[in-house]
Design an enzyme around this catalytic site. Structure first.
Site, PDB file in Angstrom:
ATOM      1  N   TRP A 166       0.438  -1.410   0.294  1.00  7.34           N
ATOM      2  CA  TRP A 166      -0.039   0.003  -0.021  1.00  7.34           C
ATOM      3  C   TRP A 166       0.851   0.947  -0.282  1.00  7.34           C
ATOM      4  O   TRP A 166      -0.094   2.502   0.015  1.00  7.34           O
ATOM      5  CB  TRP A 166      -0.777   0.057   1.154  1.00  7.34           C
ATOM      6  CG  TRP A 166      -0.484  -0.358   2.689  1.00  7.34           C
ATOM      7  CD1 TRP A 166       0.148  -2.261   3.122  1.00  7.34           C
ATOM      8  CD2 TRP A 166       0.687   0.806   3.329  1.00  7.34           C
ATOM      9  NE1 TRP A 166       0.383  -1.609   4.130  1.00  7.34           N
ATOM     10  CE2 TRP A 166       1.273  -0.045   3.974  1.00  7.34           C
ATOM     11  CE3 TRP A 166       1.112   1.753   3.271  1.00  7.34           C
ATOM     12  CZ2 TRP A 166       1.947   0.460   5.535  1.00  7.34           C
ATOM     13  CZ3 TRP A 166       1.565   3.026   4.141  1.00  7.34           C
ATOM     14  CH2 TRP A 166       2.406   1.346   5.928  1.00  7.34           C
ATOM     15  N   ASN A 167       2.386   1.321   0.335  1.00  9.99           N
ATOM     16  CA  ASN A 167       3.264   2.337   1.086  1.00  9.99           C
ATOM     17  C   ASN A 167       3.067   3.408  -0.584  1.00  9.99           C
ATOM     18  O   ASN A 167       3.040   4.247  -0.953  1.00  9.99           O
ATOM     19  CB  ASN A 167       3.977   2.199   1.608  1.00  9.99           C
ATOM     20  CG  ASN A 167       5.270   1.341   0.652  1.00  9.99           C
ATOM     21  OD1 ASN A 167       4.975   0.663  -0.623  1.00  9.99           O
ATOM     22  ND2 ASN A 167       6.230   1.321   1.631  1.00  9.99           N
ATOM     23  N   LYS A 190      -2.493  -7.952  -7.783  1.00  9.05           N
ATOM     24  CA  LYS A 190      -3.192  -7.812  -7.126  1.00  9.05           C
ATOM     25  C   LYS A 190      -3.171  -6.926  -6.191  1.00  9.05           C
ATOM     26  O   LYS A 190      -2.092  -7.002  -5.251  1.00  9.05           O
ATOM     27  CB  LYS A 190      -3.750  -9.257  -5.712  1.00  9.05           C
ATOM     28  CG  LYS A 190      -4.656  -9.849  -4.587  1.00  9.05           C
ATOM     29  CD  LYS A 190      -4.256  -9.923  -3.837  1.00  9.05           C
ATOM     30  CE  LYS A 190      -3.292  -9.197  -2.562  1.00  9.05           C
ATOM     31  NZ  LYS A 190      -4.131  -7.779  -2.640  1.00  9.05           N
ATOM     32  N   GLY A 244       6.184  -6.472   0.055  1.00 11.00           N
ATOM     33  CA  GLY A 244       5.569  -6.642   0.433  1.00 11.00           C
ATOM     34  C   GLY A 244       6.510  -6.588   2.315  1.00 11.00           C
ATOM     35  O   GLY A 244       7.498  -7.110   1.749  1.00 11.00           O
ATOM     36  N   SER A 245       5.957  -7.444   2.963  1.00  6.11           N
ATOM     37  CA  SER A 245       6.440  -7.811   4.069  1.00  6.11           C
ATOM     38  C   SER A 245       7.551  -9.078   4.352  1.00  6.11           C
ATOM     39  O   SER A 245       7.410 -10.234   3.281  1.00  6.11           O
ATOM     40  CB  SER A 245       5.647  -7.683   5.407  1.00  6.11           C
ATOM     41  OG  SER A 245       4.673  -8.631   5.432  1.00  6.11           O
ATOM     42  N   GLU A 266      10.404  -8.456  -3.179  1.00  6.04           N
ATOM     43  CA  GLU A 266      10.611  -7.121  -2.230  1.00  6.04           C
ATOM     44  C   GLU A 266      10.260  -6.898  -1.624  1.00  6.04           C
ATOM     45  O   GLU A 266       9.314  -6.793  -1.192  1.00  6.04           O
ATOM     46  CB  GLU A 266      10.176  -6.181  -3.668  1.00  6.04           C
ATOM     47  CG  GLU A 266      11.050  -5.947  -5.132  1.00  6.04           C
ATOM     48  CD  GLU A 266      12.717  -5.399  -5.278  1.00  6.04           C
ATOM     49  OE1 GLU A 266      12.983  -4.967  -4.444  1.00  6.04           O
ATOM     50  OE2 GLU A 266      13.235  -6.211  -6.613  1.00  6.04           O
ATOM     51  N   LEU A 267      11.380  -7.471  -0.476  1.00  7.45           N
ATOM     52  CA  LEU A 267      10.491  -7.370   1.274  1.00  7.45           C
ATOM     53  C   LEU A 267      10.786  -5.762   1.891  1.00  7.45           C
ATOM     54  O   LEU A 267      11.522  -5.423   1.761  1.00  7.45           O
ATOM     55  CB  LEU A 267      10.444  -8.940   1.861  1.00  7.45           C
ATOM     56  CG  LEU A 267      10.645 -10.157   0.812  1.00  7.45           C
ATOM     57  CD1 LEU A 267      11.465 -11.591   1.064  1.00  7.45           C
ATOM     58  CD2 LEU A 267       9.354 -10.114  -0.028  1.00  7.45           C
ATOM     59  N   CYS A 300      10.305   0.688   2.679  1.00  9.05           N
ATOM     60  CA  CYS A 300      11.158  -0.279   2.244  1.00  9.05           C
ATOM     61  C   CYS A 300      12.832   0.554   2.301  1.00  9.05           C
ATOM     62  O   CYS A 300      13.637  -0.444   3.246  1.00  9.05           O
ATOM     63  CB  CYS A 300      11.161  -1.334   1.179  1.00  9.05           C
ATOM     64  SG  CYS A 300      11.245  -0.929  -0.106  1.00  9.05           S
TER      65      CYS A 300
HETATM   66  P1  NAD Z   1       2.418  -6.474   3.532  1.00  5.44           P
HETATM   67  O1  NAD Z   1       3.234  -8.131   3.521  1.00  5.44           O
HETATM   68  O2  NAD Z   1       1.367  -7.417   4.770  1.00  5.44           O
HETATM   69  O3  NAD Z   1       1.453  -7.210   2.099  1.00  5.44           O
HETATM   70  C1  NAD Z   1       1.909  -7.097   0.753  1.00  5.44           C
HETATM   71  C2  NAD Z   1       0.664  -7.458  -0.117  1.00  5.44           C
HETATM   72  O4  NAD Z   1       1.133  -8.570   0.556  1.00  5.44           O
HETATM   73  C3  NAD Z   1      -0.507  -6.843  -0.414  1.00  5.44           C
HETATM   74  O5  NAD Z   1      -0.830  -6.896  -1.808  1.00  5.44           O
HETATM   75  C4  NAD Z   1      -1.165  -8.150   1.269  1.00  5.44           C
HETATM   76  O6  NAD Z   1      -2.559  -7.593   0.536  1.00  5.44           O
HETATM   77  C5  NAD Z   1      -0.020  -8.808   0.804  1.00  5.44           C
HETATM   78  N1  NAD Z   1      -0.671  -9.989   1.475  1.00  5.44           N
HETATM   79  C6  NAD Z   1      -0.738  -9.888   2.675  1.00  5.44           C
HETATM   80  N2  NAD Z   1      -1.186 -11.072   2.944  1.00  5.44           N
HETATM   81  C7  NAD Z   1      -0.831 -12.157   2.088  1.00  5.44           C
HETATM   82  C8  NAD Z   1      -0.494 -13.896   1.966  1.00  5.44           C
HETATM   83  N3  NAD Z   1      -0.884 -14.234   3.073  1.00  5.44           N
HETATM   84  N4  NAD Z   1      -0.732 -13.982   0.614  1.00  5.44           N
HETATM   85  C9  NAD Z   1      -0.499 -13.505  -0.151  1.00  5.44           C
HETATM   86  N5  NAD Z   1      -0.750 -12.272  -0.214  1.00  5.44           N
HETATM   87  C10 NAD Z   1      -0.578 -11.541   0.850  1.00  5.44           C
HETATM   88  O7  NAD Z   1       3.065  -5.309   3.009  1.00  5.44           O
HETATM   89  P2  NAD Z   1       2.455  -4.381   3.062  1.00  5.44           P
HETATM   90  O8  NAD Z   1       2.220  -3.642   5.210  1.00  5.44           O
HETATM   91  O9  NAD Z   1       1.615  -3.797   2.404  1.00  5.44           O
HETATM   92  O10 NAD Z   1       4.179  -3.033   3.357  1.00  5.44           O
HETATM   93  C11 NAD Z   1       4.800  -2.475   3.793  1.00  5.44           C
HETATM   94  C12 NAD Z   1       6.087  -3.951   3.774  1.00  5.44           C
HETATM   95  O11 NAD Z   1       6.157  -3.627   2.771  1.00  5.44           O
HETATM   96  C13 NAD Z   1       6.953  -3.438   4.458  1.00  5.44           C
HETATM   97  O12 NAD Z   1       7.731  -4.344   5.046  1.00  5.44           O
HETATM   98  C14 NAD Z   1       7.967  -2.925   3.296  1.00  5.44           C
HETATM   99  O13 NAD Z   1       9.486  -2.573   3.593  1.00  5.44           O
HETATM  100  C15 NAD Z   1       7.432  -3.715   2.477  1.00  5.44           C
HETATM  101  N6  NAD Z   1       7.749  -2.939   1.227  1.00  5.44           N
HETATM  102  C16 NAD Z   1       8.915  -3.539   0.485  1.00  5.44           C
HETATM  103  C17 NAD Z   1       9.855  -2.956  -1.039  1.00  5.44           C
HETATM  104  C18 NAD Z   1      10.765  -3.415  -1.639  1.00  5.44           C
HETATM  105  O14 NAD Z   1      11.253  -2.469  -2.936  1.00  5.44           O
HETATM  106  N7  NAD Z   1      12.150  -3.952  -1.183  1.00  5.44           N
HETATM  107  C19 NAD Z   1       8.711  -1.875  -1.322  1.00  5.44           C
HETATM  108  C20 NAD Z   1       7.350  -0.783   0.008  1.00  5.44           C
HETATM  109  C21 NAD Z   1       7.429  -1.952   0.384  1.00  5.44           C
END
Ligand code: NAD
Length: 497
Positions: A166-167, A190, A244-245, A266-267, A300
């Site tokens: 979402w960020n 998604k 994501g995370s 990309e975590l 991130c």
């Molecule tokens: P998140 O992991 O909660 O969610 C990311 C995405 O994954 C969302 O679309 C979410 O709906 C989906 N998701 C959540 N649980 C899932 C599951 N069990 N199965 C499949 N999909 C699932 O992360 P967030 O809170 O949206 O974003 C913040 C995180 O993203 C931080 O850790 C940040 O560092 C990371 N991030 C990394 C980068 C990068 O380029 N390395 C860039 C931006 C954000």
């Protein structure tokens, strides 16, 4: 909307009335099977912006059916055709920059000026990859013993599942969709449930840009696993690209093993920001503001651990705290707002818990540290001084406007502290000594290093991490390679003895 327009409730309503609220499957906007919807809120007010279709597993499968149906025809399109669609997409996003910026501010909370910056950055992936589309070279060479010719061509990976956070609602989508289009892949996108509206508008714009039906399918859902679960078990899917995370990334890597999927991950990050004794302290403070406060610290790449040489720590901390303390909090649409809300109440609670624990562990508050009451999820820019090396906050991804400062005595200690993390995404070095920059960059275990710079993201650069910050790169030539696979053809050399 022109950039000079004042944002009024009427203007917000007008923009929201133009946003598609369905699922995009095979070029058509549809309701979810079963008719479910979910609400998207403004984190500055907690009020509902729009109600949108809530995709189910059946919708996810329909989206994959569409991606699979056009997989072969799309893979065969001329690179120039794909390049022109991307270029048109860049132009249309740029023409509608103010709509995208306001939409991101409404659903994510970032100040309008920052949202405009994200539109420029996000659109650039469309332009960059349109230019890369026609330059995806293979190779042709003679094998070392001279008996064969080796022909290597790059082919699209196939249908991809793209999961975004979402960020950065626009840039995280374009950073995946653009190289997938360039490579000739079809996809199911998604978006995060907090910020799906930007992806829906972006998908509509790509339709206008001439993207054929079925190439990009969008399924927003309140249940991420209802989408990823069945898709990743279906052998027609060939890749998952996730931002994501780290905990969710680990789970998806386990799921990806079922069909041995290609993965890009990309975590999370825990970026060190190292200020050496020979740094220009004022420049370091400027860099710290950019590296910490972009997106309210919800990035991130956000500087998370300020490692400052003990001889300049006091000077740096007092100037940094003064700059942080002077920022105005508010709704992102208000003129003068420098810091918007945190994405939700839970995230704000987690941030404050880290601050409270750091203080219990010996840190002192140089500015901020007290969450704001009232509507919206605001947290003040906070600087913590004298943070002990073993404080919990230094081992955690804060994801908010909080800057813990700790000190070091030698270059070796700075490198050791920086590397003492499971993460390895972005890092920042401030020094006047270029030899030191190269020496430290050699030793530091991070995918990206900013030297005397607090901003490193660029569509032309390979963005990504090592260790538990992920696998693969986005942007640059590497970003296209993530969506292609090498095929080697052995040809007998007609002149070989
Ligand atoms: P998140 O992991 O909660 O969610 C990311 C995405 O994954 C969302 O679309 C979410 O709906 C989906 N998701 C959540 N649980 C899932 C599951 N069990 N199965 C499949 N999909 C699932 O992360 P967030 O809170 O949206 O974003 C913040 C995180 O993203 C931080 O850790 C940040 O560092 C990371 N991030 C990394 C980068 C990068 O380029 N390395 C860039 C931006 C954000």
């Amino acid at each position: 909307m022109p950039e000079t327009a004042t944002v009024t409730p009427e203007l917000e309503r007008l923009l929201l009335s133009t946003i598609p609220t369905g699922l995009l499957i095979y070029g058509e906007w549809r309701d979810a099977s079963g008719g479910g919807t979910f609400a998207v809120e403004d984190p500055a007010t907690g009020k509902k912006l729009l109600e949108i279709a809530d995709a189910t597993s059946a919708d996810a499968m329909a989206a994959l059916d569409a991606a699979d149906a056009v997989r072969a025809s799309w893979a065969r399109t001329a690179p120039r055709v794909r390049a022109e669609i991307l270029r048109r997409g860049f132009e249309l996003v740029t023409e509608r920059a103010e709509d995208f910026a306001l939409l991101m501010t409404l659903e994510m909370g970032k100040p309008l000026a920052e949202a405009r910056g994200e539109v420029t950055y996000g659109a650039e992936f469309l332009r960059w990859f349109s230019e890369e589309t026609v330059r995806d070279y293979g190779r042709y060479l003679t094998s070392p013993e001279g008996k064969n010719k080796i022909l290597v061509q790059r082919k699209p990976v196939g249908p991809c599942l793209l999961i975004t956070p979402w960020n950065f609602p626009l840039a995280m989508a374009t950073r995946k969709v653009a190289p997938a289009i360039a490579a000739g892949c079809t996809m199911v996108l998604k978006p995060a449930k907090f910020t799906p509206l930007t992806s829906l508008l972006f998908a509509q714009v790509m339709q206008e840009a001439g993207l054929p039906a079925g190439v990009l399918n969008v399924v927003a859902s309140s249940s991420a696993s209802a989408i990823s679960g069945p898709l990743m078990k279906d052998s027609r899917l060939r890749k998952v690209s996730f931002t994501g995370s780290t905990p969710v990334g680990r789970r998806l890597l386990a799921d990806a093993s079922h069909n041995v999927l290609r993965t890009s991950m990309e975590l999370g990050g825990n970026a060190p920001f190292i200020v050496f004794e020979d740094a220009d302290v004022d420049k370091a403070v400027q860099g710290a503001m950019a590296a910490k406060m972009r997106n309210m610290g919800e990035a991130c790449t956000a500087a998370n651990r300020f490692l400052v040489h003990e001889s300049v720590a006091e000077d740096f901390t007092s100037k940094f705290a003064a700059a942080m303390g002077s920022l105005t909090l508010g709704r992102g649409t208000d003129p003068g707002t420098a810091v918007g809300p945190i994405i939700d109440g839970g995230a704000r609670k987690d941030i404050h818990a880290l601050v409270t624990e750091a203080v219990e562990q010996g840190a002192s508050v140089a500015t901020g540290g007290i969450p704001q009451d009232g509507a919206g999820y605001f947290y003040p820019p906070t600087v913590l001084a004298n943070v002990p090396h073993d404080a919990t906050i230094l081992a955690s991804e804060i994801f908010g406007p909080v800057a813990p400062v700790t000190t070091f005595r030698t270059e070796e200690e700075a490198v050791r502290l920086a590397n003492a993390s499971e993460y390895g995404l972005a890092s920042y070095l401030f020094s006047r000594d270029h030899a030191r920059m190269l020496r430290v960059a050699e030793q530091i275990e991070f995918g990206m290093v900013g030297f005397n710079s607090g901003m490193i993201s660029n569509a032309a650069a390979p963005f990504g991490g090592v260790k538990q910050s992920g696998l693969g790169r986005e942007g640059g030539a590497e970003g296209l390679a993530e969506y292609t696979t090498a095929q080697y053809i052995a040809i007998p050399d007609p002149y070989a003895a």
